[in-house]
Structures are given as C-alpha cells and as structure tokens.
Design an enzyme around this catalytic site. Structure first.
Site, PDB file in Angstrom:
ATOM      1  N   MET A  33       4.628 -11.463  17.070  1.00 14.88           N
ATOM      2  CA  MET A  33       5.351 -10.078  16.675  1.00 14.88           C
ATOM      3  C   MET A  33       4.468  -8.812  16.741  1.00 14.88           C
ATOM      4  O   MET A  33       4.718  -7.855  16.166  1.00 14.88           O
ATOM      5  CB  MET A  33       6.118 -10.296  15.177  1.00 14.88           C
ATOM      6  N   ALA A  35       1.080  -6.556  16.444  1.00 10.16           N
ATOM      7  CA  ALA A  35       0.113  -6.214  15.647  1.00 10.16           C
ATOM      8  C   ALA A  35      -1.037  -7.220  15.543  1.00 10.16           C
ATOM      9  O   ALA A  35      -1.418  -7.644  14.427  1.00 10.16           O
ATOM     10  CB  ALA A  35       0.528  -5.874  14.062  1.00 10.16           C
ATOM     11  N   GLY A  39      -6.657 -13.819  14.607  1.00  8.72           N
ATOM     12  CA  GLY A  39      -6.097 -15.102  14.422  1.00  8.72           C
ATOM     13  C   GLY A  39      -4.982 -15.324  15.724  1.00  8.72           C
ATOM     14  O   GLY A  39      -5.088 -16.347  16.381  1.00  8.72           O
ATOM     15  N   HIS A  40      -4.292 -14.092  16.270  1.00 10.82           N
ATOM     16  CA  HIS A  40      -3.646 -14.066  17.314  1.00 10.82           C
ATOM     17  C   HIS A  40      -4.502 -14.437  18.764  1.00 10.82           C
ATOM     18  O   HIS A  40      -4.200 -15.265  19.555  1.00 10.82           O
ATOM     19  CB  HIS A  40      -2.791 -13.009  17.533  1.00 10.82           C
ATOM     20  N   GLN A  64      15.001 -12.341  12.077  1.00 11.87           N
ATOM     21  CA  GLN A  64      14.239 -13.226  11.039  1.00 11.87           C
ATOM     22  C   GLN A  64      14.005 -12.454   9.896  1.00 11.87           C
ATOM     23  O   GLN A  64      13.207 -12.623   9.082  1.00 11.87           O
ATOM     24  CB  GLN A  64      12.863 -13.913  11.843  1.00 11.87           C
ATOM     25  N   ARG A 189       0.558  -9.067   8.083  1.00  8.17           N
ATOM     26  CA  ARG A 189       0.827  -8.185   6.745  1.00  8.17           C
ATOM     27  C   ARG A 189      -0.237  -7.881   5.786  1.00  8.17           C
ATOM     28  O   ARG A 189       0.121  -7.067   4.979  1.00  8.17           O
ATOM     29  CB  ARG A 189       1.930  -9.231   6.109  1.00  8.17           C
TER      30      ARG A 189
HETATM   31  O1  PAF Z   1       5.089 -16.485  13.920  1.00  4.49           O
HETATM   32  C1  PAF Z   1       5.761 -15.375  14.283  1.00  4.49           C
HETATM   33  O2  PAF Z   1       4.890 -14.386  14.716  1.00  4.49           O
HETATM   34  C2  PAF Z   1       7.164 -15.410  14.821  1.00  4.49           C
HETATM   35  O3  PAF Z   1       7.873 -16.126  13.672  1.00  4.49           O
HETATM   36  C3  PAF Z   1       7.470 -15.661  15.904  1.00  4.49           C
HETATM   37  C4  PAF Z   1       7.122 -17.281  16.236  1.00  4.49           C
HETATM   38  C5  PAF Z   1       6.695 -15.005  16.971  1.00  4.49           C
HETATM   39  C6  PAF Z   1       9.140 -15.778  16.282  1.00  4.49           C
HETATM   40  O4  PAF Z   1       9.247 -14.330  16.308  1.00  4.49           O
END
Ligand code: PAF
Length: 268
Positions: A33, A35, A39-40, A64, A189
């Site tokens: 998502m 930002a 970790g990403h 979500q 967050r």
């Molecule tokens: O973990 C997340 O960032 C989200 O839940 C995902 C898997 C990208 C789905 O919107």
C-alpha cells in the site's frame, strides 16, 4: 538515479508482463500500500532473489478499511516510493481506485478458515477487502510468485488459503518481519507515532518475546502504556486454531492513541 516505470492500468501491466514472458523471464510481484520502508524493500529483495523481473504494486485499498479507519490519512508518497525502489523494481503498478473498482463493481472474495477470529473480531471487513484486492492483483499481473510479509501473519495464511482454493498457479513467499533497533516491527503506521508513543510501541515485541500467557502479556502491554489491547493470542502456527503440540505463534494487536499496532512471533 534510474527509477522504475509506473503503469496505472491493468492493460499496461499485462503488456509488460507479456513481453517478459515472451523472453522467458520469471516474474515476481510485491503487493504493497506504499509508504515504503525497509521492510518493504526486504520483500522486494526476496522477489529479486527468486525472479528476473519484479513488480511492486502500490494501492491503498479502500475495501480493507472500515469507514472509521485511517484510509484518508494513510500515508501516500508515490514519487518518494519510486525513488526508494530505484533500480530494485522493474515496474510499479499504481492503479487508481476507479481502475481497481470501476463503476458497478460488485464482486467480493471471502476466505473462511484462517480468516476467523483475531483480526476479524476487531476488523470484520478486513480480510474480504484484502482477499478481493490480492486476487485482483494476482490475476492482473499473473506473476510466478508473490511476496508477503509475516508482519501480517494472519493475512499471509489467508492469502495462502485463497491461492490454494482458487488453484492460482502462483507461489506465495512469506518473508520474515524486519524490525527497528529496539525490535519494533516495521510498519507504515509507525509514522503516526509521536516520541512518547514510539517509546511505548518499542516494548510490544519484548513483551511478546517474554510472554508466559496471553493474560500476562495483555496486562504487560497495558502496564507499558498501551491504551487498549484488542488481543494477545497464542495459536497453532499453521492454522491459527488452538495451540497444541506443534509450532506455536503469539500474535497481538493493541492501540496507542489513535494508532493500532500488530506484531507476532514464534512462541516456545
Ligand atoms: O499488507 C498490505 O500492505 C496489504 O494488506 C496488501 C496485501 C497490499 C493488500 O492491500
């Protein structure tokens, strides 16, 4: 610096993937998502290790978030994300809400099994929103593999279930949690936390690591300064059902001010 190309349509995404496939290249997808934090970037590295081309999707998925949650204030930073990725990603897929959920959109995917309990008790809308968008992303990109973090451990199990049940020919790779020096699990967050809250947040991982029971750990979170605890649960690591003789996982969600944090780890 070389920046990854950004495509915003499923059609554009598919054109890239089709060209790669023609060249016999293996494709990995890292759904996010945005930002982006370290970790990403670790998830991206995991994809790069296993594939020749990596797509990072960046989409703050309204499905979500409940109406009272942080969809509007969720951090959005597409250009900064592209800079952070640099040459690590081959393509960014950053669709609009209208591209993912066009006028008249009416399909939802609900996964049972591992969706039950824990997050669902507090965010009943959450996994249907995640399963729907992940299914759409996987079908749009048709990658060989997709990487998800263990930070959202229940989510990872739900996605594994989804992919198995729909027989999608995509390998789901789970990547370990990246932590700050004090052990706080990295999360977009965390940017919401002020200095006092950040210090409290750093205690969650220590409390989970040393927990002797769910009740003891929940009490310790409140004593450490968390305002409320949604749950601390010690579960079977594979099913999230009641803990038995097999590997166990401790999972927790708690709030400080307006910020809800989750974490989990193996439990001995
Ligand atoms: O973990 C997340 O960032 C989200 O839940 C995902 C898997 C990208 C789905 O919107």
């Amino acid at each position: 610096m070389e920046l990854p190309e950004i495509v915003t349509t499923v059609r554009g995404l598919r054109a890239h993937v089709a060209a790669w496939r023609k060249d016999g290249l293996r494709v990995g997808l890292v759904p996010t998502m945005g930002a982006l934090h370290a970790g990403h970037l670790f998830l991206v590295e995991e994809s790069r290790k296993r594939s020749e081309r990596t797509i990072v999707s960046i989409f703050v998925n309204p499905a979500q978030f409940a109406p009272h949650e942080d969809f509007d204030r969720y951090p959005r930073a597409l250009q900064a994300d592209a800079q952070k990725l640099g040459a690590r990603a081959d393509l960014i897929f950053a669709p609009s809400v209208a591209e993912m959920y066009p006028q008249g959109y009416a399909t939802q995917i609900e996964v049972g099994g591992p969706s039950r309990g824990l997050e669902t008790d507090f965010r009943p809308h959450f996994f249907a929103g995640v399963a729907t968008v992940v299914a759409k992303l996987l079908i749009a990109a048709q990658p060989d593999l997709a990487v998800f973090g263990e930070k959202d451990y229940q989510q990872l199990l739900v996605i594994r279930r989804l992919v198995a049940d729909l027989a999608l020919p995509i390998e789901i790779v789970g990547a370990p949690i990246m932590r700050e020096p004090d052990g706080l699990a990295m999360s977009s967050r965390n940017a919401y936390l002020g200095p006092r809250e950040r210090a409290i947040a750093g205690k969650m991982n220590v409390i989970l690591r040393t927990a002797t029971s769910e009740e003891q750990a929940a009490r310790a979170l409140l004593d450490a300064g968390f305002d409320s605890v949604d749950y601390v649960a010690i579960c079977d690591a594979e099913t999230l059902g009641p803990a038995g003789d097999g590997p166990k996982r401790i999972l927790a969600a708690a709030k400080i001010g307006g910020t809800r944090l989750i974490d989990n780890m193996e439990h001995k």
